[in-house]
Design a protein around this motif. Structure first.
Motif, PDB file in Angstrom:
ATOM      1  N   VAL A 264      34.073  47.075  40.095  1.00 56.21           N
ATOM      2  CA  VAL A 264      33.656  45.716  40.449  1.00 56.21           C
ATOM      3  C   VAL A 264      32.928  45.066  39.276  1.00 56.21           C
ATOM      4  CG1 VAL A 264      32.338  44.302  42.070  1.00 56.21           C
ATOM      5  CG2 VAL A 264      33.537  46.338  42.882  1.00 56.21           C
ATOM      6  N   GLY A 265      32.115  45.863  38.553  1.00 52.72           N
ATOM      7  CA  GLY A 265      31.438  45.330  37.374  1.00 52.72           C
ATOM      8  C   GLY A 265      32.414  44.897  36.299  1.00 52.72           C
ATOM      9  N   LEU A 266      33.476  45.667  36.106  1.00 58.57           N
ATOM     10  CA  LEU A 266      34.505  45.320  35.127  1.00 58.57           C
ATOM     11  C   LEU A 266      35.166  43.996  35.500  1.00 58.57           C
ATOM     12  CD1 LEU A 266      35.842  46.582  32.574  1.00 58.57           C
ATOM     13  CD2 LEU A 266      37.555  47.573  34.106  1.00 58.57           C
ATOM     14  N   HIS A 267      35.436  43.820  36.783  1.00 56.39           N
ATOM     15  CA  HIS A 267      36.030  42.572  37.278  1.00 56.39           C
ATOM     16  C   HIS A 267      35.094  41.384  37.028  1.00 56.39           C
ATOM     17  CE1 HIS A 267      38.362  40.062  40.231  1.00 56.39           C
ATOM     18  NE2 HIS A 267      37.179  39.477  40.333  1.00 56.39           N
ATOM     19  N   GLU A 268      33.834  41.528  37.436  1.00 61.15           N
ATOM     20  CA  GLU A 268      32.895  40.412  37.321  1.00 61.15           C
ATOM     21  C   GLU A 268      32.565  40.092  35.868  1.00 61.15           C
ATOM     22  OE1 GLU A 268      32.420  38.625  39.829  1.00 61.15           O
ATOM     23  OE2 GLU A 268      33.223  40.038  41.299  1.00 61.15           O
ATOM     24  N   LEU A 269      32.543  41.086  35.003  1.00 68.39           N
ATOM     25  CA  LEU A 269      32.339  40.813  33.578  1.00 68.39           C
ATOM     26  C   LEU A 269      33.502  40.001  33.019  1.00 68.39           C
ATOM     27  CD1 LEU A 269      30.867  44.200  32.330  1.00 68.39           C
ATOM     28  CD2 LEU A 269      29.717  41.973  32.283  1.00 68.39           C
ATOM     29  N   GLY A 270      34.691  40.173  33.587  1.00 66.26           N
ATOM     30  CA  GLY A 270      35.822  39.340  33.196  1.00 66.26           C
ATOM     31  C   GLY A 270      35.538  37.871  33.461  1.00 66.26           C
ATOM     32  N   HIS A 271      34.899  37.583  34.598  1.00 67.82           N
ATOM     33  CA  HIS A 271      34.500  36.200  34.888  1.00 67.82           C
ATOM     34  C   HIS A 271      33.435  35.729  33.913  1.00 67.82           C
ATOM     35  CE1 HIS A 271      36.904  35.939  38.418  1.00 67.82           C
ATOM     36  NE2 HIS A 271      36.174  36.742  39.163  1.00 67.82           N
ATOM     37  N   VAL A 272      32.474  36.593  33.609  1.00 62.50           N
ATOM     38  CA  VAL A 272      31.404  36.236  32.666  1.00 62.50           C
ATOM     39  C   VAL A 272      31.992  35.852  31.310  1.00 62.50           C
ATOM     40  CG1 VAL A 272      29.443  37.167  31.368  1.00 62.50           C
ATOM     41  CG2 VAL A 272      29.632  37.615  33.816  1.00 62.50           C
ATOM     42  N   LEU A 273      33.099  36.505  30.930  1.00 64.42           N
ATOM     43  CA  LEU A 273      33.761  36.194  29.663  1.00 64.42           C
ATOM     44  C   LEU A 273      34.661  34.969  29.751  1.00 64.42           C
ATOM     45  CD1 LEU A 273      34.716  39.785  28.431  1.00 64.42           C
ATOM     46  CD2 LEU A 273      32.830  38.344  27.634  1.00 64.42           C
ATOM     47  N   GLY A 274      34.994  34.526  30.976  1.00 66.66           N
ATOM     48  CA  GLY A 274      35.780  33.307  31.136  1.00 66.66           C
ATOM     49  C   GLY A 274      37.103  33.462  31.841  1.00 66.66           C
ATOM     50  N   LEU A 275      37.450  34.669  32.282  1.00 67.76           N
ATOM     51  CA  LEU A 275      38.716  34.861  32.983  1.00 67.76           C
ATOM     52  C   LEU A 275      38.593  34.500  34.457  1.00 67.76           C
ATOM     53  CD1 LEU A 275      40.143  38.229  31.589  1.00 67.76           C
ATOM     54  CD2 LEU A 275      40.885  35.895  31.057  1.00 67.76           C
ATOM     55  N   GLY A 276      39.667  33.914  35.002  1.00 67.44           N
ATOM     56  CA  GLY A 276      39.746  33.667  36.430  1.00 67.44           C
ATOM     57  C   GLY A 276      40.519  34.791  37.099  1.00 67.44           C
ATOM     58  N   HIS A 277      40.992  34.531  38.292  1.00 66.07           N
ATOM     59  CA  HIS A 277      41.744  35.533  39.035  1.00 66.07           C
ATOM     60  C   HIS A 277      43.223  35.510  38.670  1.00 66.07           C
ATOM     61  CE1 HIS A 277      38.501  35.876  42.395  1.00 66.07           C
ATOM     62  NE2 HIS A 277      38.327  36.751  41.421  1.00 66.07           N
ATOM     63  N   THR A 278      43.873  36.610  38.939  1.00 62.03           N
ATOM     64  CA  THR A 278      45.304  36.752  38.729  1.00 62.03           C
ATOM     65  C   THR A 278      45.944  37.277  40.006  1.00 62.03           C
ATOM     66  OG1 THR A 278      47.005  37.937  37.445  1.00 62.03           O
ATOM     67  CG2 THR A 278      44.941  39.092  37.833  1.00 62.03           C
ATOM     68  N   ASN A 279      47.236  37.037  40.177  1.00 59.77           N
ATOM     69  CA  ASN A 279      47.929  37.636  41.323  1.00 59.77           C
ATOM     70  C   ASN A 279      48.691  38.893  40.925  1.00 59.77           C
ATOM     71  OD1 ASN A 279      50.041  36.507  39.914  1.00 59.77           O
ATOM     72  ND2 ASN A 279      50.657  35.082  41.533  1.00 59.77           N
ATOM     73  N   ASP A 280      48.391  39.412  39.735  1.00 58.91           N
ATOM     74  CA  ASP A 280      48.945  40.688  39.285  1.00 58.91           C
ATOM     75  C   ASP A 280      48.110  41.808  39.897  1.00 58.91           C
ATOM     76  OD1 ASP A 280      49.690  43.005  37.959  1.00 58.91           O
ATOM     77  OD2 ASP A 280      49.818  42.062  35.990  1.00 58.91           O
ATOM     78  N   THR A 281      48.680  42.542  40.819  1.00 59.64           N
ATOM     79  CA  THR A 281      47.912  43.560  41.550  1.00 59.64           C
ATOM     80  C   THR A 281      47.435  44.698  40.659  1.00 59.64           C
ATOM     81  OG1 THR A 281      49.974  44.706  42.150  1.00 59.64           O
ATOM     82  CG2 THR A 281      49.100  43.084  43.720  1.00 59.64           C
ATOM     83  N   GLY A 282      48.066  44.888  39.511  1.00 59.98           N
ATOM     84  CA  GLY A 282      47.650  45.954  38.607  1.00 59.98           C
ATOM     85  C   GLY A 282      46.520  45.562  37.690  1.00 59.98           C
ATOM     86  N   ALA A 283      46.120  44.291  37.705  1.00 60.60           N
ATOM     87  CA  ALA A 283      45.070  43.801  36.817  1.00 60.60           C
ATOM     88  C   ALA A 283      43.698  43.965  37.453  1.00 60.60           C
ATOM     89  CB  ALA A 283      45.319  42.335  36.476  1.00 60.60           C
TER      90      ALA A 283
END
Length: 311
Positions: A264-283
């Motif tokens: 979950v931290g890896l996911h949220e750090l992606g937002h902190v860096l500027g990434l939004g959500h993807t519909n790629d289930t492997g991401a």
């Protein structure tokens, strides 16, 4: 009536077991599967909506509208756009929102609350919205994904300036002390595929990334909902706030019925860096995050961060 000796012996064994360990007969109540079921109870209203479609009225549709509004699929607050924005009537706008949701998550697009969409919505997830919304003032809203890629960015594509490639992170005093290792590993994973370097800073107020556990309404306009439902959220650059729901069961690793802090931290750090959500289930930036698993970065995540920062 005289009890048989064998029955008396069995009864005595049961009583002795209970006296030695009074919880032994009730351990099933704390099993991971039941914990996970209890944690998802906040979304139970969705089960009553299976089969509802445009033109119907059903209790719980107003909650569904709030859910879809929060995650960027409809504007829940604009009276001029949504005539039935707070009632239980299934109108045209709700049908359009459901079709948009079904499209994003690659479900059958029929505008109906069928079993597949209810199952998807019931899963625990990140609190950051998925897609474009008419209310551009929402700090967490993302722009609609392009057809050429799965990854998305925040509106305006905010990012850390070129002079800022060393980011510090910190936790407030008095918070949990067993999360440092999970976040450290999450920052190391992002550092391995980006020019960013991360380091821990003891001064929470001066850190670039402020990581904390929050409960329910915690003052940022995006309240948590207790166990299950929304797990965490984070804000676009260069805000730096990253919040975990303190009501969840957090672990460092893979435990059924609990959520991996590193994932979950890896996911949220992606937002902190500027990434939004993807519909790629492997991401890692896929919005739904299951219990009892650990994920790493996918190629879509790497492509997205490279596209945003042009390296």
């Amino acid at each position: 009536m005289i009890m048989e000796p064998k029955f008396l012996h069995l009864l005595s064994c049961i009583l002795l077991l209970f006296l030695l360990n009074p919880l032994s007969l009730f351990t099933h109540a704390n099993s991971p599967n039941q914990l996970n079921t209890q944690r998802s109870s906040g979304m139970d209203f969705l089960k009553t909506l299976i089969g509802t479609q445009k033109g119907t009225t059903s209790k719980g549709i107003s909650q569904l509208k709030k859910y879809l509004s929060h995650f960027g699929y409809m504007n829940h607050k604009n009276n001029t756009i949504l005539t039935h924005q707070t009632d239980d009537f299934f109108d045209d706008n709700l049908e359009l929102a459901i079709k948009s949701y079904q499209t994003f998550f690659k479900l059958k697009v029929n505008g109906i609350m069928d079993a597949n969409i209810v199952a998807k919505m019931s899963h625990p997830r990140c609190g950051v919205p998925d897609s474009f919304n008419l209310n551009r003032s929402h700090k967490l809203y993302l722009r609609i994904p392009t057809l050429a890629s799965h990854y998305t960015f925040f509106p305006g594509e905010p990012k850390w300036p070129p002079t800022k490639r060393s980011l510090t992170y910190s936790f407030p005093l008095g918070g949990p002390t067993n999360v440092n290792s999970s976040i450290l590993h999450a920052t190391q994973i992002w550092a391995s595929v980006t020019p960013f370097r991360f380091s821990y800073r003891t001064n929470y107020d001066q850190a670039d990334i402020k990581i904390s556990f929050q409960y329910r309404d915690h003052g940022d306009g995006y309240p948590f909902d207790g166990p299950g439902g929304i797990l965490a959220h984070a804000f676009a650059p260069s805000d730096g706030r990253l919040h975990f729901d303190g009501d969840e069961r957090w672990v460092d690793g893979v435990t059924l019925g609990a959520f991996d802090m590193q994932t979950v931290g890896l996911h949220e750090l992606g937002h902190v860096l500027g990434l939004g959500h993807t519909n790629d289930t492997g991401a890692i930036m896929y919005p739904y995050i299951g219990d009892g698993l650990r994920k790493v970065l996918g190629q879509d995540d790497i492509n997205g961060i490279k596209a945003l920062y042009q390296f």
